[in-house]
Design an enzyme around this catalytic site. Structure first.
Site: not given
Ligand code: BDR
Ligand code: CA
Length: 306
Positions: A237
């Site tokens: 992500h």
């Molecule tokens: C986001 O949530 C976190 O767990 C990750 O680091 C990312 O920023 C994804 O939904």
């Protein structure tokens, strides 16, 4: 030269995003800030200092930020990133002196002092971002772009409605979206297209540097969580948001009107993305497409470069 401020909640994919950012040429990182999110802020701040030191970048100032979301309580859940946020991978302790300035105050100062061309990147909840925009609303005009990992044009990942970073602090998103800042949203609709493949793991396993070896151990933890929970391949992500910030165009964006649900118990944290809004109503460039191969290649070469 692009000037960057990174706000994050490390976090394993935040760590990969930090490695990717620190390897970029023609980028000067003015500061890195930790916020409450994947882990309590003290843990995130500790990780951020050690990640910078691991990359040989203890020269970058690191600031501790918000302990709690603006309005809602915070409940730490170690499921995805582990108790320590890095999947149990202990890093050497950074020995640089601690910064005492709060992240939101430091961000306002860094923006005021910067010669221009500042990109603000957020890969965690927007609590520090909202606090900074409230402390000094003029910083929004001085920043070229705020690029945020969060939200979704479709379903969420914590609830059917909400993505994690918005769900932690939806009120902070509302502050940022209504501030007039140039906001780019990199949500699950694109980040779910960017996952670490078997070939990527094999390449990382062969890396001999300290950063490559730490990545290998963190990713083993992260990938096992994804597999165990039935979420498919491990998603990168935050790497996508960092690369869109420093390589604009790696995502295809569309100007939209984005609103955030803060009232409904079932819908809390949902991003409502109107891609048919009139131009004057648009408040956000929303990533709708991504060059996943380019993101993965860039991340791998960044990690190998240390
Ligand atoms: C986001 O949530 C976190 O767990 C990750 O680091 C990312 O920023 C994804 O939904
Ligand atoms: Ca994150």
């Amino acid at each position: 030269m692009r000037h960057v401020i990174l706000d994050c909640d490390p976090g394993i994919d935040d760590a990969l995003a930090i490695f990717t950012l620190l390897a970029e040429r023609d980028v000067e990182i003015l500061g890195m800030c930790a916020t409450v999110g994947n882990v309590p802020v003290d843990t995130g701040y500790h990780n951020l200092r050690n990640l910078a030191a691991l990359c040989g970048r203890s020269d970058i100032p690191v600031f501790r930020g918000a302990q709690l979301p603006l309005v809602r309580p915070y409940a730490f859940d170690p499921l995805v990133h582990g108790e320590d946020g890095l999947g149990g991978v202990a890093l050497p302790e950074s020995d640089v002196p601690h910064e005492v300035e709060h992240a939101a105050v430091a961000t306002c100062r860094l923006v005021r002092e910067a010669p221009g061309n500042v990109t603000w990147i957020a890969t965690g909840p927007l609590t520090n971002v909202a606090l900074a925009l409230r402390l000094d609303p003029t910083i929004g005009e001085k920043i070229d772009r705020l690029v945020v990992m969060g939200g979704s044009t479709a379903r969420g990942n914590v609830t059917p409605a909400a993505e994690f970073n918005v769900w932690v602090d939806a009120e902070a998103w509302r502050v940022a979206l209504s501030s007039g800042i140039r906001f780019t949203m990199v949500g699950l609709n694109v980040t779910h297209q960017v996952a670490c493949t078997l070939e990527d793991y094999a390449e990382i396993k062969r890396m001999r540097g300290k950063v490559g070896q730490a990545t290998n151990r963190m990713l083993s933890y992260y990938e096992a969580v994804y597999r165990r929970e039935g979420w498919g391949e491990a998603k990168l992500h935050d790497v996508v948001a960092v690369l869109e910030a420093v390589q604009p165009g790696i995502c295809g964006t569309v100007p939209c009107r984005v609103d955030v649900e803060t009232a409904s118990p079932l819908g809390y944290g949902q991003t409502l993305v109107n891609d048919r809004a009139a131009r004057e109503e648009a408040n956000c460039d929303v990533a709708m497409a991504v060059d996943a191969g380019a993101v993965r290649r860039r991340m791998l070469s960044a990690i190998a470069s240390f």
